[in-house]
Design a protein around this motif. Structure first.
Motif, PDB file in Angstrom:
ATOM      1  N   SER A  61       0.832  -1.273  -0.001  1.00  0.00           N
ATOM      2  CA  SER A  61      -0.036   0.025  -0.083  1.00  0.00           C
ATOM      3  C   SER A  61       0.713   1.283   0.140  1.00  0.00           C
ATOM      4  CB  SER A  61      -0.987  -0.088   1.148  1.00  0.00           C
ATOM      5  OG  SER A  61      -2.044   1.065   1.214  1.00  0.00           O
ATOM      6  N   ARG A  64      -1.329   7.947   0.911  1.00  0.00           N
ATOM      7  CA  ARG A  64      -1.738   9.402   0.166  1.00  0.00           C
ATOM      8  C   ARG A  64      -1.281  10.434   1.194  1.00  0.00           C
ATOM      9  NH1 ARG A  64      -6.952   7.579   0.198  1.00  0.00           N
ATOM     10  NH2 ARG A  64      -7.016   7.095  -2.083  1.00  0.00           N
ATOM     11  N   ASN A  90     -11.197   7.305   3.548  1.00  0.00           N
ATOM     12  CA  ASN A  90     -11.655   6.574   2.506  1.00  0.00           C
ATOM     13  C   ASN A  90     -12.853   7.182   1.671  1.00  0.00           C
ATOM     14  OD1 ASN A  90     -12.581   5.347   5.055  1.00  0.00           O
ATOM     15  ND2 ASN A  90     -14.334   5.233   3.473  1.00  0.00           N
ATOM     16  N   GLU A 181       0.077   0.466  -4.208  1.00  0.00           N
ATOM     17  CA  GLU A 181      -1.301   0.669  -4.514  1.00  0.00           C
ATOM     18  C   GLU A 181      -1.559   2.073  -3.390  1.00  0.00           C
ATOM     19  OE1 GLU A 181      -3.159  -0.892  -6.586  1.00  0.00           O
ATOM     20  OE2 GLU A 181      -1.518  -2.180  -7.209  1.00  0.00           O
ATOM     21  N   THR A 182      -2.078   3.176  -4.061  1.00  0.00           N
ATOM     22  CA  THR A 182      -2.543   4.397  -3.151  1.00  0.00           C
ATOM     23  C   THR A 182      -3.572   3.915  -2.590  1.00  0.00           C
ATOM     24  OG1 THR A 182      -1.457   5.856  -4.687  1.00  0.00           O
ATOM     25  CG2 THR A 182      -2.788   6.903  -3.330  1.00  0.00           C
ATOM     26  N   GLY A 183      -3.579   4.346  -1.327  1.00  0.00           N
ATOM     27  CA  GLY A 183      -4.824   4.429  -0.367  1.00  0.00           C
ATOM     28  C   GLY A 183      -4.521   4.308   1.172  1.00  0.00           C
ATOM     29  N   SER A 184      -3.528   4.486   1.651  1.00  0.00           N
ATOM     30  CA  SER A 184      -3.194   4.404   3.158  1.00  0.00           C
ATOM     31  C   SER A 184      -3.033   5.748   3.576  1.00  0.00           C
ATOM     32  CB  SER A 184      -1.805   3.579   3.537  1.00  0.00           C
ATOM     33  OG  SER A 184      -2.098   2.266   3.333  1.00  0.00           O
ATOM     34  N   THR A 213      -1.989  -6.121  -0.138  1.00  0.00           N
ATOM     35  CA  THR A 213      -2.279  -4.588  -0.077  1.00  0.00           C
ATOM     36  C   THR A 213      -3.551  -4.596   1.221  1.00  0.00           C
ATOM     37  OG1 THR A 213      -1.974  -4.193  -2.306  1.00  0.00           O
ATOM     38  CG2 THR A 213      -3.057  -2.463  -1.126  1.00  0.00           C
ATOM     39  N   HIS A 215      -4.892  -1.263   2.979  1.00  0.00           N
ATOM     40  CA  HIS A 215      -4.788   0.412   3.215  1.00  0.00           C
ATOM     41  C   HIS A 215      -4.914   0.707   4.505  1.00  0.00           C
ATOM     42  CE1 HIS A 215      -4.489   0.733  -1.094  1.00  0.00           C
ATOM     43  NE2 HIS A 215      -5.739   0.586  -1.453  1.00  0.00           N
ATOM     44  N   GLU A 237     -10.528  -1.698   7.781  1.00  0.00           N
ATOM     45  CA  GLU A 237      -9.573  -1.290   6.666  1.00  0.00           C
ATOM     46  C   GLU A 237      -9.856  -2.423   5.471  1.00  0.00           C
ATOM     47  OE1 GLU A 237      -5.756  -0.051   9.399  1.00  0.00           O
ATOM     48  OE2 GLU A 237      -6.338  -2.227   9.493  1.00  0.00           O
ATOM     49  N   TYR A 239      -8.614  -4.461   2.365  1.00  0.00           N
ATOM     50  CA  TYR A 239      -7.460  -5.258   1.836  1.00  0.00           C
ATOM     51  C   TYR A 239      -7.761  -6.203   0.586  1.00  0.00           C
ATOM     52  CZ  TYR A 239      -9.475  -9.822   3.841  1.00  0.00           C
ATOM     53  OH  TYR A 239     -10.280 -10.683   4.201  1.00  0.00           O
TER      54      TYR A 239
END
Length: 351
Positions: A61, A64, A90, A181-184, A213, A215, A237, A239
């Motif tokens: 992850s 962001r 999110n 993978e962007t999202g955390s 992944t 996030h 969260e 995943y």
């Protein structure tokens, strides 16, 4: 169990405020989870501590730029308002214009409040069930929020125990070299110790690695507010485990090969996605798994992690894995040996 069971005294000067001068040049504590025996090593020693049959699992992850500041718009024309910090967690609609956020000083952030952000976009707090007595708010924008928007408006979301503003160094160093993978909303920080050179050395030993992944949401880092820890509720969260990765993990388990999870986020992903027999399911889902002593691990055999905060869900997780007494004993040695703690701190291998 009681919250106070997971307290330890940590001098403030041991909380790392910046990363090491060179990525990967950190100290490494080796903890035997059966005996509690500790060895003081360095990250250079890691490839020699991992057997070639091990399957390593990393969380890819990407963080962001999710800490953003908006200025409250007054109902009276020409009157500006105070600056308000939002942590974007999110996306809540397919259009990308409604987001779930964590708000600093949330009591003053009411439904209907409007905020202007750096690029001129406007966000409005909308009515929702957690509008009172919670640090979370839903905000609706007049535009779509994508990576470009966060690039214009956002800051690296350094955790609150780092007592400074983010800078250009953090843009690189508060991100793993394999982030994809962007999202955390926070970095899966155990991975910060790994470099391309470390991967090369692991490859030379034939040590296989795969990526999942998860996030990271800030719910992981929220304080436990109940003295009886069983009453604490984790936030969800999201995943993803690719199906071919699930197949590799299941094949390794069937062959008796050890699974080494890099970071508590990888641990939560694997344990959440497994059935009672330890078979991992591929695909995407969400988890609010909370692991504390008494939890029986089904997938993970070894763990690579950082040093965690007192009375946190993360120290409870590693205590579930290695035993509370062993963890607190190891942490006592870490304090005595002046290890650095938390996100930019040193590392621990538990096996």
């Amino acid at each position: 169990m009681k919250l106070s069971d997971f307290y330890f005294d940590l001098p403030e000067e041991l909380i790392a405020q910046k990363p090491a001068g060179i990525r990967g040049q950190d100290r490494l504590m080796l903890l035997n989870r059966e005996t509690g025996e500790v060895q003081h090593l360095s990250m250079d020693d890691l490839p020699n501590l991992i057997t070639p049959d091990t399957l390593m699992v990393f969380n890819n992850s990407k963080v962001r730029r999710s800490r953003c500041y908006g200025t409250k718009l007054s109902d009276v024309e020409g009157q500006g308002g105070r600056e308000q910090e939002f942590m974007f967690l999110n996306q809540m609609t397919p259009d990308g214009n409604v987001w779930h956020t964590m708000v600093k000083g949330a009591k003053k952030v009411k439904s209907g409040n409007r905020y202007k952000f750096t690029d001129g976009s406007i966000g409005t707090i909308v009515e929702h069930e957690n509008d009172t007595g919670s640090e979370f708010r839903t905000i609706e924008f007049d535009c779509r929020l994508d990576d470009d928007w966060f690039g214009r408006n956002g800051h690296i979301p350094l955790p609150p125990y780092i007592k400074r503003e983010d800078d250009d160094t953090d843009s690189e160093r508060y991100q793993t070299v394999y982030a994809k993978e962007t999202g955390s909303s926070a970095c899966p920080t155990a991975g910060l110790h790994f470099t391309e050179d470390m991967f090369r050395r692991l490859d030379e030993k034939g040590i296989e690695r795969v990526f999942v992944t998860l996030h990271v949401g800030l719910g992981t880092f929220l304080p436990v507010r109940t003295e009886n820890i069983e009453e604490h509720k984790m936030h969800e969260e999201v995943y993803t485990i690719p199906f071919d990765v699930a197949d590799k993990i299941n094949a390794a388990k069937k062959a008796g090969r050890p699974i080494l999870a890099v970071g508590t986020t990888s641990v939560r992903t694997l344990e959440s996605a497994s059935d009672e027999n330890g078979v991992v399911r591929g695909g995407s889902s969400s988890t609010h798994i909370f692991m504390y002593p008494g939890y029986k691990f089904k997938v993970v055999d070894k763990m690579f992690t950082n040093f965690h905060t007192p009375e946190s869900t993360l120290i409870m997780l590693v205590s579930a894995f290695a035993g509370r007494e062993h963890i607190l004993g190891a942490y006592k040695q870490a304090v005595a040996q002046k290890y650095h703690f938390f996100s930019y701190g040193d590392a621990m291998l538990i096996q």
